[in-house]
Design a protein around this motif. Structure first.
Motif, PDB file in Angstrom:
ATOM      1  N   TRP A  67      36.828 120.820  20.905  1.00  0.00           N
ATOM      2  CA  TRP A  67      37.848 120.260  20.009  1.00  0.00           C
ATOM      3  C   TRP A  67      38.805 121.383  19.620  1.00  0.00           C
ATOM      4  N   ILE A  68      40.064 121.224  19.990  1.00  0.00           N
ATOM      5  CA  ILE A  68      41.100 122.193  19.624  1.00  0.00           C
ATOM      6  C   ILE A  68      41.783 121.665  18.370  1.00  0.00           C
ATOM      7  N   GLU A  69      41.496 122.283  17.241  1.00  0.00           N
ATOM      8  CA  GLU A  69      41.898 121.743  15.939  1.00  0.00           C
ATOM      9  C   GLU A  69      42.028 122.891  14.944  1.00  0.00           C
ATOM     10  N   ASP A  70      43.130 122.893  14.162  1.00  0.00           N
ATOM     11  CA  ASP A  70      43.326 123.977  13.196  1.00  0.00           C
ATOM     12  C   ASP A  70      42.970 123.575  11.768  1.00  0.00           C
ATOM     13  N   GLU A  71      42.517 122.349  11.546  1.00  0.00           N
ATOM     14  CA  GLU A  71      42.057 121.923  10.228  1.00  0.00           C
ATOM     15  C   GLU A  71      40.550 122.162  10.155  1.00  0.00           C
ATOM     16  N   GLY A  72      40.165 123.304   9.565  1.00  0.00           N
ATOM     17  CA  GLY A  72      38.767 123.713   9.548  1.00  0.00           C
ATOM     18  C   GLY A  72      37.849 122.722   8.858  1.00  0.00           C
ATOM     19  N   ALA A  73      38.294 122.161   7.723  1.00  0.00           N
ATOM     20  CA  ALA A  73      37.447 121.234   6.972  1.00  0.00           C
ATOM     21  C   ALA A  73      37.173 119.973   7.785  1.00  0.00           C
TER      22      ALA A  73
ATOM     23  N   GLY B  52      34.472 124.098  18.343  1.00  0.00           N
ATOM     24  CA  GLY B  52      35.817 123.994  17.818  1.00  0.00           C
ATOM     25  C   GLY B  52      36.573 125.302  17.836  1.00  0.00           C
ATOM     26  N   THR B  53      37.853 125.222  18.099  1.00  0.00           N
ATOM     27  CA  THR B  53      38.727 126.395  18.066  1.00  0.00           C
ATOM     28  C   THR B  53      40.153 125.929  17.814  1.00  0.00           C
ATOM     29  N   SER B  54      40.958 126.825  17.255  1.00  0.00           N
ATOM     30  CA  SER B  54      42.385 126.537  17.092  1.00  0.00           C
ATOM     31  C   SER B  54      43.222 127.306  18.100  1.00  0.00           C
ATOM     32  N   ASP B  55      42.563 128.085  18.943  1.00  0.00           N
ATOM     33  CA  ASP B  55      43.238 128.967  19.891  1.00  0.00           C
ATOM     34  C   ASP B  55      43.195 128.377  21.296  1.00  0.00           C
TER      35      ASP B  55
ATOM     36  N   VAL C 137      41.964 117.077  21.374  1.00  0.00           N
ATOM     37  CA  VAL C 137      43.085 118.013  21.259  1.00  0.00           C
ATOM     38  C   VAL C 137      44.045 117.547  20.168  1.00  0.00           C
ATOM     39  N   ASP C 138      44.279 118.411  19.206  1.00  0.00           N
ATOM     40  CA  ASP C 138      45.255 118.126  18.161  1.00  0.00           C
ATOM     41  C   ASP C 138      46.668 118.260  18.734  1.00  0.00           C
ATOM     42  N   TRP C 139      47.567 117.429  18.274  1.00  0.00           N
ATOM     43  CA  TRP C 139      48.952 117.459  18.776  1.00  0.00           C
ATOM     44  C   TRP C 139      49.631 118.773  18.403  1.00  0.00           C
ATOM     45  N   MET C 140      49.484 119.185  17.134  1.00  0.00           N
ATOM     46  CA  MET C 140      50.146 120.389  16.648  1.00  0.00           C
ATOM     47  C   MET C 140      49.163 121.561  16.688  1.00  0.00           C
ATOM     48  N   LEU C 141      49.486 122.579  17.476  1.00  0.00           N
ATOM     49  CA  LEU C 141      48.624 123.744  17.619  1.00  0.00           C
ATOM     50  C   LEU C 141      49.387 125.011  17.221  1.00  0.00           C
ATOM     51  N   PRO C 142      48.677 126.013  16.722  1.00  0.00           N
ATOM     52  CA  PRO C 142      49.356 127.270  16.382  1.00  0.00           C
ATOM     53  C   PRO C 142      49.736 128.037  17.637  1.00  0.00           C
ATOM     54  N   GLY C 143      50.676 128.969  17.476  1.00  0.00           N
ATOM     55  CA  GLY C 143      51.024 129.842  18.589  1.00  0.00           C
ATOM     56  C   GLY C 143      52.084 129.308  19.515  1.00  0.00           C
ATOM     57  N   GLY C 144      52.740 128.217  19.135  1.00  0.00           N
ATOM     58  CA  GLY C 144      53.857 127.720  19.941  1.00  0.00           C
ATOM     59  C   GLY C 144      53.490 126.722  21.012  1.00  0.00           C
ATOM     60  N   GLU C 145      52.183 126.479  21.239  1.00  0.00           N
ATOM     61  CA  GLU C 145      51.786 125.499  22.233  1.00  0.00           C
ATOM     62  C   GLU C 145      51.395 124.203  21.541  1.00  0.00           C
ATOM     63  N   SER C 146      51.738 123.062  22.136  1.00  0.00           N
ATOM     64  CA  SER C 146      51.383 121.770  21.565  1.00  0.00           C
ATOM     65  C   SER C 146      50.216 121.161  22.334  1.00  0.00           C
ATOM     66  N   GLY C 147      49.636 120.138  21.728  1.00  0.00           N
ATOM     67  CA  GLY C 147      48.584 119.404  22.416  1.00  0.00           C
ATOM     68  C   GLY C 147      49.069 118.775  23.703  1.00  0.00           C
TER      69      GLY C 147
END
Length: 237
Positions: A5-11, A29-32, A50-60
């Protein structure tokens, strides 16, 4: 069963991971996205969330396209974006399903299991997928080597294009295909038609299947998105 799961919402990730572990689903899980790539190459999970909005300039969506090129793993897009256009775009780029935030934990589990079931990975953990030449979906029988189709034991006279479309749809009961999906995945590069001609092929195919009666439809329309094969036929494979 392993899920990435690629997700930046930790909770959210922690809550869902704890619940899914009780369902026999191990979530990493990872956000990277780079870390996700390395995990896929090493562990080959059964499914991607896969989350739509990802950090680092790449999208889902970027990750969707990379999955289609490199791994072709079952993928569910998870996002707060609920517009029809966004859903269609994700499906066209290779997502097998689309889960809109907020969602329930039981719905999340059910969608994961449904996508794995449709992809043929629900009961296999070897990472290898057996090539299938025959399909039986309720009253329908398909033989991909002979381009033969039967309904209730009666031979259907299908064109090659109609057979390819039916095979693709019946191979993934419940999965929604856009017109572009069907053109790319079922017909390939040698198909010279336009997306709207897909409606004519589907209309002819439905006529031959007797799908004019709504209660007996094998091919269902998902309005504003595309088509799918009726999922209730799946247990007769």
């Amino acid at each position: 069963m392993k899920v990435l799961w690629i997700e930046d919402e930790g909770a959210l990730l922690r809550e869902c991971s704890n619940y899914l572990s009780g369902e026999g689903i191990q979530v990493y899980g990872t956000s990277d996205p780079g870390e996700a790539d390395a995990y896929i190459e090493k562990h080959r999970p059964e499914l991607l969330l896969v989350d739509w909005m990802l950090p680092g300039g790449e999208s889902g969506l970027d990750f969707c396209k990379r999955n289609e090129r490199s791994w072709k793993l079952p993928l569910i897009m998870v996002t707060a974006k609920g517009d029809e256009f966004d859903k269609v775009l994700a499906l066209e780029l290779g997502a097998d399903d689309y889960l809109t935030k907020p969602f329930g934990l039981r719905e999340l589990s059910a969608r994961i299991k449904a996508v794995l079931r449709r992809s043929g990975k629900a009961s296999s953990h070897s990472g290898e997928k057996r090539e299938v030449h025959e399909l039986r979906r309720g009253r329908l029988f398909l033989d991909n080597e002979r381009f033969a189709a039967e309904l209730d034991g009666r031979r259907l006279e299908l064109t090659k294009t109609e057979f390819q479309l039916l095979w693709k749809l019946a191979s993934h009961p419940g999965r929604v295909f856009t017109r572009a999906n069907l053109m790319d995945e079922a017909l390939g590069d040698d198909y010279l038609g336009y997306e709207r001609t897909m409606d004519s092929h589907i209309r002819n195919l439905r006529r031959k299947l007797g799908d004019n009666e709504a209660e007996h439809q094998l091919i269902e329309t998902v309005y504003g998105v595309g088509y799918r094969f009726a999922e209730e036929q799946e247990d007769n494979k």
